[in-house]
Design an enzyme around this catalytic site. Structure first.
Site, mmCIF file in Angstrom:
data_model
loop_
_atom_site.group_PDB
_atom_site.id
_atom_site.type_symbol
_atom_site.label_atom_id
_atom_site.label_comp_id
_atom_site.label_asym_id
_atom_site.label_seq_id
_atom_site.Cartn_x
_atom_site.Cartn_y
_atom_site.Cartn_z
ATOM 1 C CG ASP A 77 -7.821 6.498 1.440
ATOM 2 O OD1 ASP A 77 -8.306 6.725 0.311
ATOM 3 O OD2 ASP A 77 -6.725 5.920 1.597
ATOM 4 C CG PHE A 97 2.077 3.010 6.183
ATOM 5 C CD1 PHE A 97 2.264 4.216 6.824
ATOM 6 C CD2 PHE A 97 2.556 1.854 6.779
ATOM 7 C CE1 PHE A 97 2.918 4.272 8.047
ATOM 8 C CE2 PHE A 97 3.206 1.898 7.998
ATOM 9 C CZ PHE A 97 3.386 3.115 8.631
ATOM 10 N N GLY A 98 3.278 1.172 3.002
ATOM 11 C CA GLY A 98 4.372 0.218 2.926
ATOM 12 C C GLY A 98 3.862 -1.181 2.599
ATOM 13 N N GLY A 106 0.827 -1.206 0.000
ATOM 14 C CA GLY A 106 0.000 0.000 0.000
ATOM 15 C C GLY A 106 0.852 1.243 0.000
#
Length: 880
Positions: free
Chosen positions: A669, A556-557, A554
């Site tokens: 989101d 974020f990571g 994603g």
């Protein structure tokens, strides 16, 4: 006789003179007529030239005038001697030294850097100004070789009247040229003072003091942070930080209307693979009657551009980005130059402009502003220093998703100018008289820092004393039972913490101190922040983050599947430690999820921030994101009933967020990848990194920068930057159609009218064609009544204005009613009598509130409010 014959053969002087004069005037008229016609063809301002009333050009240290290739001539020191004033007590031969020594700079460089003047004492150039107003101040520095003075060691300050241009300045590099350019509003007399530091000296290679058109800077610009009009530019002074010819080559002073230099943008373009250069002949560029002129930027700037490489193959949420490193302690004037040289017709390009990820212009339509293609336009923005992070300015352009036309965006030129601060300086907070002009808050911060430093020193001494006492009283066998780090309770262990290892106070003070021998801190438990995992525990759980254990990626990571020692499966989201935004998401996720417990929200188990890591640990959701079950994978398709149950579960989770807390929470989101499914296909909302607290009762919205995912973003939120719970409702409406049609929210490979799922589905529904876009796997099994109720609420979620959209309580009830209609049709039994419970969206909207919403169905999910003031008002609230 011979002489008389000679005189007789010579033409009479007055007989041909009128003819010569006539021929001269005729050819002069033709020449000017040609130039005039050319000017008309190219635009009236396109060939503009500016004759500056004040034009001081000095080649310091040179014994003779220096002419540049652009035609300008710089006077020698001898010709400009009357402008220089030095200390009368010092002999002129010592005070200023001209040097003609050759240096190592290449011959192709400007000749202005080949000589210099050295000042051993304070020295001032005084210029008499014939026209008060804006002037360019340009200074050239290069430490040329000298037998007695090493100019690399020179440290000095430069003042323009009371404006500090340079403070304790030095040139430590003899391999590159230093050029400083300022834009200052000057009065009748103007002075440049060079002030060497104690036991040092100053130098200068060349000076320009040149008039500029007053129209070059207006008094008004668009403020970015805070958003609104910014007035008072005429009261500021400016230093040019960047001047870029976007998409084109270097423009030298010879080809600029005001002797400026424009450099290429390539080294600042952060997304070259998505960028495409465009160019036309400068002769085709037009200037409007009231707006941009050739003084603002030459036609060669507007004749080149960068636009989107191929909008149909790019990720839809990607913008073209230019990154410019700046001093974050100053505010900046940012000027963007636009000229549509790529469109084939008017009103076919709409795009957005972002400054440091904040909206500068929404839906910019150059055709509307200029009424023609290939017409110059520029816009000024002011970015406050408080909005500058990471020491850089990001300028971004991207296509507007809320308008038909080409999915394209364009930029032709970019200028960034530093604005003088409260000390009237471009270099620190010291004024021209040497006094410190820092703000009261800055002074207060300095005092606080001093007090903190003293406190830390005292604390360290006490800590060392306690360690010493403990050392003296240590029991037998202490080596086996204790580590050195355990003595420092409640401080963190000796392991390096990501949050505490960074210099930013936001990181270091994020959660305070914690540590225990097991890696689980009672501090975290009391604060409700979950379990603190050591990096060693998570490495063991994932086989040292083996790529085979990765189950997703994603923003974020990466996400890994792990197993604890007791066999419990966990999902481990490992963040990108280099992301500043990741830090904010890391904290927000912990703050939000650690205090929320609901059957339809993903549970946060704990986190880890050791060794520069940002890791979040969640309950494992065996069936992954909802999107994988709709398209893009080989998983079996979901039935219509399963899809309804999943949508109902997600709606319950969102409804709890909006109404189950004292202030409410806006997810910001909502999308199918953030709705996860457990082993029983129970839906749970995840990823709270962008979440915001909802507005209070006396507020209508939360003003915040636009963030979210392309295709799901609320158009009203995008335009107005005002966030409400109805922004989540819009995103959920896109999810509903995504579930029904089994296709992405944005699909650039489709025909233009079908790219946006939200627009396409509503268009089909208005035409009575919704059945044609339903997922073929379920089309034959949907009850018409269930479909009608489902599409009705989905479409109402996508209303353009938030006030016209239902609350999540209404959405939830209508989805459950759609499910009842589907189940009744499947069992061939009429639907239950819900006439007493059926409500119209219009009526329920009036009664919708965070704590009491008609038509809310309980799922008996227990809610845990873990010791947070945010949830103190809801006690034993039962999730709905």
């Amino acid at each position: 006789m011979g002489g008389d014959r000679y005189r007789a053969s010579w033409p009479q002087p007055f007989s041909s003179l009128p003819l010569l004069i006539f021929l001269f005037l005729f050819f002069f008229f033709l020449l000017n007529l040609t130039n005039f016609a050319s000017a008309i063809e190219n635009g009236s301002s396109n060939t503009a030239t500016f004759a500056p009333p004040d034009n001081y050009l000095i080649d310091c240290g040179s014994s003779q005038p220096t002419q540049l290739v652009d035609g300008r001539t710089f006077k020698s020191d001898h010709d400009a001697a009357s402008l220089l004033q030095t200390d009368e007590d010092v002999q002129a031969s010592i005070d200023s030294i001209s040097i003609n020594a050759y240096s190592s700079i290449p011959s192709s460089s400007l000749p202005l850097y080949r000589t210099a003047k050295i000042f051993l004492e304070d020295s001032t150039y005084t210029f008499f100004i014939s026209q008060v107003g804006w002037h360019w101040i340009r200074l050239y520095f290069f430490p040329v070789a000298h037998p007695s003075y090493n100019l690399i060691d020179a440290v000095f300050s430069v003042y323009a009247d009371q404006i500090v241009l340079l403070h304790h300045f030095s040139v430590r590099d003899n391999t590159s040229l230093v050029f400083k350019e300022y834009f200052i509003n000057v009065s009748d007399t103007f002075s440049l003072q060079f002030k060497p530091n104690k036991e040092s000296y100053a130098f200068i290679n060349a000076i320009e003091v040149v008039s500029a058109p007053d129209s070059l800077i207006s008094d008004l610009a668009t403020g970015v942070s805070p958003l609104g009009d910014f007035k008072g530019l005429s009261k500021s002074a400016f230093q040019v930080s960047y001047r870029l010819n976007v998409g084109g080559p270097t423009i030298t002073p010879k080809n600029d209307t005001l002797s400026r230099t424009w450099e290429p943008d390539s080294q600042y373009n952060m997304f070259p693979q998505g960028s495409k250069d465009a160019s036309v002949s400068p002769k085709t560029i037009k200037y409007p009657d009231n707006g941009a002129t050739a003084y603002i930027a030459p036609s060669s700037v507007y004749a080149t551009a960068v636009h989107i490489q191929d909008p149909l193959t790019l990720q839809p949420n990607v913008n073209l980005t230019w990154k410019l490193n700046v001093d974050p302690s100053f505010s900046y004037l940012i000027r963007l130059h636009f000229c549509d040289i790529v469109s084939k017709a008017l009103n076919n390009m709409y795009f957005n402009v972002y400054i440091n990820q904040m909206v500068g212009v929404s839906i910019l339509d150059l055709s509307f502003l200029t009424n023609a293609l290939a017409t110059a336009y520029y816009k000024d923005f002011v970015l406050n220093r408080t909005a500058i992070t990471n020491g850089s300015i990001l300028v971004q352009i991207g296509p507007s998703e809320f308008h038909s036309g080409n999915m394209d965006a364009i930029l032709n030129g970019l200028e960034v100018m530093k604005m003088s601060n409260e000390a009237n300086s471009f270099d620190g907070l010291f004024t021209a008289d040497g006094s410190y002009k820092g703000s009261s808050s800055a002074k207060r911060r300095m005092k606080i820092l001093a007090a903190v430093g003293l406190g830390m020193a005292v604390t360290a001494m006490l800590l060392l004393a306690s360690i010493f006492v403990r050392w003296q009283k240590r029991p037998g066998g202490w080596e086996k039972r204790n580590s050195f780090s355990s003595w420092l309770l409640p401080l963190h262990s000796s392991r390096t913490s990501f949050l505490s290892s960074k210099s930013s106070s936001r990181r270091s003070s994020l959660f305070g101190s914690r540590k225990s021998k097991s890696g689980y801190s009672s501090y975290f438990a009391s604060q409700g922040l979950g379990k603190f995992f050591t990096i060693h525990e998570l490495q063991n759980a994932t086989q040292n983050f083996d790529e085979k254990a990765m189950i997703g990626v994603g923003g974020f990571g990466k996400v890994y599947l792990g197993a604890l020692e007791d066999g419990t499966k966990i999902a481990i989201k490992r963040g990108n430690s280099g992301s500043e935004q990741g830090i904010n998401e890391f904290r927000t996720e912990i703050d939000m999820l650690s205090k929320l417990r609901h059957r339809h929200l993903v549970s946060l188990i704990g986190f880890c921030d050791e060794q520069s890591e940002m890791i979040l640990v969640y309950e494992y959701m065996a069936n992954g994101p909802l999107r994988d079950h709709l398209y893009g994978s080989k998983l079996p398709p979901l039935s219509w009933k399963q899809r309804l149950e999943i949508c109902i579960g997600a709606a319950r989770g969102l409804h709890y967020l909006h109404t189950g807390a004292a202030l409410g929470i806006i997810h910001r989101d909502v999308k199918t990848t953030n709705i996860l499914l457990d082993e029983n296909l129970v839906a749970k909302v995840s990823d709270f990194g962008l979440s915001k607290a909802a507005p209070t009762m006396d507020q209508t919205h939360v003003s915040t920068a636009v963030k979210g995912s392309f295709g799901y973003l609320d158009p009203e939120y995008f335009r107005r930057q005002q966030l409400t719970e109805k922004s989540d409702v819009y995103s959920f409406g896109v999810v509903l159609f995504e579930v029904l049609c089994a296709r992405p929210a944005i699909n650039p490979s489709l025909p233009r009218e079908q790219v946006s799922l939200a627009e396409w589905s509503m268009q089909c529904n208005r035409k009575g064609m919704i059945e044609k876009i339903i997922d073929p796997h379920i089309a034959s099994n949907i009850n018409n009544g269930s479909l009608k109720k489902y599409v009705e609420v989905a479409e109402k979620c996508l209303k353009e204005y938030g006030v016209d959209r239902p609350g999540m309580g209404d959405v939830l009830w209508h989805l459950e009613y759609a499910l009842q209609l589907q189940e009744a049709a499947a069992s061939q039994v009429g639907p239950p009598d819900n006439s007493a419970r059926v409500i119209t969206l219009e009526k329920s909207r009036e009664n919708d509130s965070r704590g009491d919403s008609d038509g809310v169905v309980s799922d008996n999910s227990e809610v845990s409010t873990i010791g947070s003031p945010l949830f103190s008002q809801i006690g034993n609230f039962q999730g709905r």
